[in-house]
Motif scaffolding. Structure first.
Motif: not given
Length: 149
Positions: A121-125, A137-146
């Motif tokens: 994500f970070f290298t392409e955007h 930073l290369v990859d975007m890590v998604y975290l979630k909370m209910e």
């Protein structure tokens, strides 16, 4: 301490927004469609922007605390505020961030769990390399909370 919604002139807080997302055209992709809040405690200490991503998902697109105000619970207050404010309208609060030893543990400490990764994500955007804590930073890590309703 007061948290208030910013309806107009959101770019007035650009220097704070850039602490969390250092490329202005990336901020422009979500700023106007998002809800923005600032935390004022004798001056603006923190800000956040959240967006409706559909299917009951609210995304925390930008969360920043002034460097001289970090470590005082302002980021935690913003997360708590967002969760409480949107709990009745959304099922999930998610955040995408770099795979950084400074950021991931912060979100995990407040109840977020890893969800998925967007590779490169970070290298392409971004038009320049992004570093956090000395790590590119290369990859975007998604975290979630209910969000309990």
């Amino acid at each position: 301490m007061e948290i208030r919604k910013i309806e107009t002139d959101k770019k007035e807080y650009l220097s704070l927004l850039l602490l969390a997302d250092e490329q202005e055209d990336m901020i422009d992709r979500y700023l106007e469609r998002g809800d923005m809040y600032v935390l004022d405690d004798g001056g603006v200490r923190a800000e956040c922007v959240v967006t409706d991503e559909g299917n009951g998902i609210l995304e925390l697109k930008n969360l920043a605390v002034r460097p001289d105000s970090q470590g005082k619970g302002y980021g935690r207050q913003m997360i708590r505020f967002v969760a409480d404010t949107y709990r009745n309208r959304f099922c999930i609060l998610q955040v995408g961030t770099g795979d950084s030893p400074a950021t991931i543990p912060f979100y995990e400490k407040y109840g977020f769990r890893r969800s998925h990764v967007v590779r490169n994500f970070f290298t392409e955007h971004y038009d320049h390399p992004i570093y956090e804590g000395g790590k590119r930073l290369v990859d975007m890590v998604y975290l979630k909370m209910e969000l309990d309703r």
